[in-house]
Design a protein around this motif. Sequence first.
Motif, PDB file in Angstrom:
ATOM      1  N   LEU A 172     -30.018 -11.478 -46.855  1.00  0.00           N
ATOM      2  CA  LEU A 172     -29.412 -11.590 -48.013  1.00  0.00           C
ATOM      3  C   LEU A 172     -29.868 -13.023 -48.838  1.00  0.00           C
ATOM      4  CD1 LEU A 172     -28.255  -9.804 -50.286  1.00  0.00           C
ATOM      5  CD2 LEU A 172     -26.005 -10.917 -49.618  1.00  0.00           C
TER       6      LEU A 172
ATOM      7  N   VAL B  47     -18.852  -9.495 -47.358  1.00  0.00           N
ATOM      8  CA  VAL B  47     -20.011 -10.675 -46.882  1.00  0.00           C
ATOM      9  C   VAL B  47     -21.082 -10.500 -48.014  1.00  0.00           C
ATOM     10  CG1 VAL B  47     -21.741 -11.258 -45.349  1.00  0.00           C
ATOM     11  CG2 VAL B  47     -19.225 -10.762 -44.370  1.00  0.00           C
ATOM     12  N   ILE B  48     -21.646  -9.484 -48.264  1.00  0.00           N
ATOM     13  CA  ILE B  48     -22.488  -9.391 -49.340  1.00  0.00           C
ATOM     14  C   ILE B  48     -22.204  -9.956 -50.619  1.00  0.00           C
ATOM     15  CG2 ILE B  48     -23.928  -7.651 -50.661  1.00  0.00           C
ATOM     16  CD1 ILE B  48     -24.098  -5.803 -47.948  1.00  0.00           C
TER      17      ILE B  48
ATOM     18  N   LYS C 292     -19.710 -12.150 -51.418  1.00  0.00           N
ATOM     19  CA  LYS C 292     -19.606 -13.330 -51.307  1.00  0.00           C
ATOM     20  C   LYS C 292     -20.739 -14.440 -51.461  1.00  0.00           C
ATOM     21  CE  LYS C 292     -14.652 -13.021 -50.786  1.00  0.00           C
ATOM     22  NZ  LYS C 292     -13.414 -12.822 -49.748  1.00  0.00           N
ATOM     23  N   LEU C 293     -21.659 -13.679 -50.439  1.00  0.00           N
ATOM     24  CA  LEU C 293     -22.830 -14.600 -50.230  1.00  0.00           C
ATOM     25  C   LEU C 293     -23.761 -14.512 -51.328  1.00  0.00           C
ATOM     26  CD1 LEU C 293     -24.128 -16.219 -47.908  1.00  0.00           C
ATOM     27  CD2 LEU C 293     -25.532 -14.137 -47.464  1.00  0.00           C
ATOM     28  N   TYR C 294     -23.873 -13.415 -52.194  1.00  0.00           N
ATOM     29  CA  TYR C 294     -24.319 -13.495 -53.480  1.00  0.00           C
ATOM     30  C   TYR C 294     -24.130 -14.497 -54.556  1.00  0.00           C
ATOM     31  CZ  TYR C 294     -27.118  -9.303 -55.198  1.00  0.00           C
ATOM     32  OH  TYR C 294     -28.142  -8.342 -55.605  1.00  0.00           O
ATOM     33  N   GLU C 295     -22.873 -14.812 -54.395  1.00  0.00           N
ATOM     34  CA  GLU C 295     -22.136 -15.725 -55.165  1.00  0.00           C
ATOM     35  C   GLU C 295     -22.468 -17.246 -54.654  1.00  0.00           C
ATOM     36  OE1 GLU C 295     -18.073 -13.534 -56.028  1.00  0.00           O
ATOM     37  OE2 GLU C 295     -17.873 -15.642 -55.952  1.00  0.00           O
ATOM     38  N   GLY C 296     -22.315 -17.154 -53.369  1.00  0.00           N
ATOM     39  CA  GLY C 296     -22.698 -18.402 -52.920  1.00  0.00           C
ATOM     40  C   GLY C 296     -24.185 -19.262 -52.739  1.00  0.00           C
ATOM     41  N   VAL C 297     -24.857 -18.171 -52.478  1.00  0.00           N
ATOM     42  CA  VAL C 297     -26.201 -18.604 -52.560  1.00  0.00           C
ATOM     43  C   VAL C 297     -26.882 -18.899 -54.201  1.00  0.00           C
ATOM     44  CG1 VAL C 297     -28.787 -17.586 -52.069  1.00  0.00           C
ATOM     45  CG2 VAL C 297     -27.128 -17.137 -50.455  1.00  0.00           C
TER      46      VAL C 297
ATOM     47  N   PRO D  66     -23.570 -21.250 -47.729  1.00  0.00           N
ATOM     48  CA  PRO D  66     -24.723 -22.106 -48.524  1.00  0.00           C
ATOM     49  C   PRO D  66     -24.109 -23.422 -48.905  1.00  0.00           C
ATOM     50  CG  PRO D  66     -24.455 -19.829 -49.342  1.00  0.00           C
ATOM     51  CD  PRO D  66     -23.536 -19.972 -48.724  1.00  0.00           C
TER      52      PRO D  66
ATOM     53  N   THR E 213     -25.430 -22.218 -55.077  1.00  0.00           N
ATOM     54  CA  THR E 213     -26.187 -23.289 -54.461  1.00  0.00           C
ATOM     55  C   THR E 213     -27.504 -23.336 -55.072  1.00  0.00           C
ATOM     56  OG1 THR E 213     -24.930 -23.116 -52.561  1.00  0.00           O
ATOM     57  CG2 THR E 213     -26.796 -24.162 -52.159  1.00  0.00           C
ATOM     58  N   LEU E 214     -28.247 -22.423 -54.985  1.00  0.00           N
ATOM     59  CA  LEU E 214     -29.466 -22.590 -55.496  1.00  0.00           C
ATOM     60  C   LEU E 214     -29.502 -22.986 -57.184  1.00  0.00           C
ATOM     61  CD1 LEU E 214     -31.810 -19.416 -54.609  1.00  0.00           C
ATOM     62  CD2 LEU E 214     -32.331 -21.893 -54.839  1.00  0.00           C
TER      63      LEU E 214
ATOM     64  N   ALA F 127     -18.311 -15.794 -46.550  1.00  0.00           N
ATOM     65  CA  ALA F 127     -19.715 -16.045 -46.963  1.00  0.00           C
ATOM     66  C   ALA F 127     -20.174 -16.846 -47.938  1.00  0.00           C
ATOM     67  CB  ALA F 127     -20.326 -14.417 -47.180  1.00  0.00           C
ATOM     68  N   ARG F 128     -19.361 -16.762 -49.100  1.00  0.00           N
ATOM     69  CA  ARG F 128     -19.512 -17.837 -50.158  1.00  0.00           C
ATOM     70  C   ARG F 128     -19.589 -19.113 -49.745  1.00  0.00           C
ATOM     71  NH1 ARG F 128     -14.632 -17.097 -52.430  1.00  0.00           N
ATOM     72  NH2 ARG F 128     -15.195 -15.547 -53.678  1.00  0.00           N
TER      73      ARG F 128
ATOM     74  N   PHE G 205     -27.767 -12.876 -64.356  1.00  0.00           N
ATOM     75  CA  PHE G 205     -27.673 -12.625 -62.847  1.00  0.00           C
ATOM     76  C   PHE G 205     -26.127 -12.955 -62.393  1.00  0.00           C
ATOM     77  CE2 PHE G 205     -28.891 -13.450 -58.405  1.00  0.00           C
ATOM     78  CZ  PHE G 205     -29.357 -11.904 -58.052  1.00  0.00           C
TER      79      PHE G 205
END
Lengths: 335, 335
Positions: free
Chosen positions: A240, B236-237, B239-244, A220, B247-248, A216-217, B280
């Motif tokens: 998310l 998924v949550i 790693k997506l936290y880290e990824g978004v 993005p 990237t942002l 998932a990382r 964050f």
Amino acid sequence: MSEVVKVVVDAMGGDYAPQEPVHAAVEAVKENSEIFVYLTGIEEQIQQELKKYQYPTDRIEIVPTTEVIETAEPPVNAIRKKKDSSIVVGQTMVRKGEADAFISSGSTGAVLVGGQVIVGRIKGVERPPLAPLIPTKDGVALLIDCGANVDARPSHLVQFAKMGSIYMENVVGIKNPRVAIVNIGAEEEKGNALVKETFPLLKETKGINFIGSIEARDIPAGYADVIVCEAFVGNVILKLYEGVGATLISKVKSGMMTSLRSKIGALLVKPALKKTLKSFDASEHGGAPLLGLKGLVVKTHGSASYVEIKNGIKQCLQFKKQGINEKIKEHIQEV
Amino acid sequence: MSEVVKVVVDAMGGDYAPQEPVHAAVEAVKENSEIFVYLTGIEEQIQQELKKYQYPTDRIEIVPTTEVIETAEPPVNAIRKKKDSSIVVGQTMVRKGEADAFISSGSTGAVLVGGQVIVGRIKGVERPPLAPLIPTKDGVALLIDCGANVDARPSHLVQFAKMGSIYMENVVGIKNPRVAIVNIGAEEEKGNALVKETFPLLKETKGINFIGSIEARDIPAGYADVIVCEAFVGNVILKLYEGVGATLISKVKSGMMTSLRSKIGALLVKPALKKTLKSFDASEHGGAPLLGLKGLVVKTHGSASYVEIKNGIKQCLQFKKQGINEKIKEHIQEV
């Protein structure tokens, strides 16, 4: 004149109906002479909105309906009972071939149920996935499936990979799109039962550019173009994305307001920052297609502005011109 | 002097070993007189690092080991074969009661496998969850489970809710923490098979403050304190936290560099923004505990700095002082 693509726009769907859907229809037909729009909904309300604009009146037609499906209604019941709603009438027009596509910002559940029950699946398609485009560092990726049907089977995911590839290549214009399956590690032996079963099938699937697992990382960052997953996981990813984005941006904003120095700085960076963050806004990329149906059904956000809906209408044009459904029909039966 | 808490720190684990783990140990014992640290690993390397610092030498002891488990090694094999590794020796000390806790930035797989195989589960605990703290708008939430064992059963999730509540209340200090289950809609009838089965069980579970479903969008906003989910979804949550986030933030930075005006603004907002974004950053909140074991095992990021590891060591102190394992034992058998 080339062939006209007929799009039904649900004038009653979404938080800002009928204003935004009607505005979107007007802008779409003004911008593109190949688009014809049917507006389904309460006639009086639509007429009142249309009066505000100058547009080629021969390319927008009202299809009056008397019922409205609310967001909170149980979808199956709503579709069954409200036969004269903007959603049921609009999707019936697609099924009958009177229109090529249907687009709505209304109840996601009702749009999805109607898509399957009214428009119907292409023969061979086991489950029609809802596939929004999500922003990545330098572009977009297709997240497939984010629909309402969870607990998918491996064969569903393989079909999602095929349909997603066709869409990204032909509608979004990405050559040989990279397909990846959402997983908790890069190695083939990782994953839950569904992913482990699906992985070897995807490796063998012809006509797709399968690059393996994606964590998932890395979504993005833009490591893949077609992100295949089961709908529960897809839903979590989609929401998310919005949630982390919104919280971070609000933190950035409040962080800039903590001192006089940073307040002055904020004034200076604001225009540039606004432009950058807009490119990371999912709603800029039009709606999410429900793929694998006998016509196109597109779901836009409940809070969609006319820009998002207009972009959705344009997607429909591209979808039809590129013969996406013919391509899906052709590839879905191959193994 | 009050009771001393003995923490084993894996001096060989992580991208910056032995520097960061050793530095963390030094800072931890300097900051808190109730902490005693055992450093497991190659003696020479640890001594060389320790030489750099002034610290109370009676509260750090080296436990020499000769083997090192690499991140890429298959975990089960590594734990079985490398008996004289920093991970196996450290976790064995916890099992024997020679130490209260073990903390490592090394191979996640090996740490998790070792936790279950060497340290062992508390009687009644079906599956020990890995539960990192994730940042929210104004605080943190516990994401439980993000471990390596996917495809959980409803009874596992109920235990996660109980253990997570105990941890948040006693270690993080949140009174009556709000427990929610990750779902794709707020209504009780929504969800996949696992969530639908688990939801009514959580409603009936005594001693927890179950508030229902949480959509992924609302996690960063801080709507719940204990976020219960199956490990695939948790992963998924996380790693997506880290990824978004990554990237942002990179987009915000590059957005600020697009014009002279915004570059000047960037200089002015930088200090304030840095402070805000730090809050964050997941790594600020120490490590992720593996709950339900006969001792505490904490996993810090592979890229952990001494600050993260030091915060992890302090978590261990709190964990022991609050008698978390006694509380888990007491509550896990209740239904």
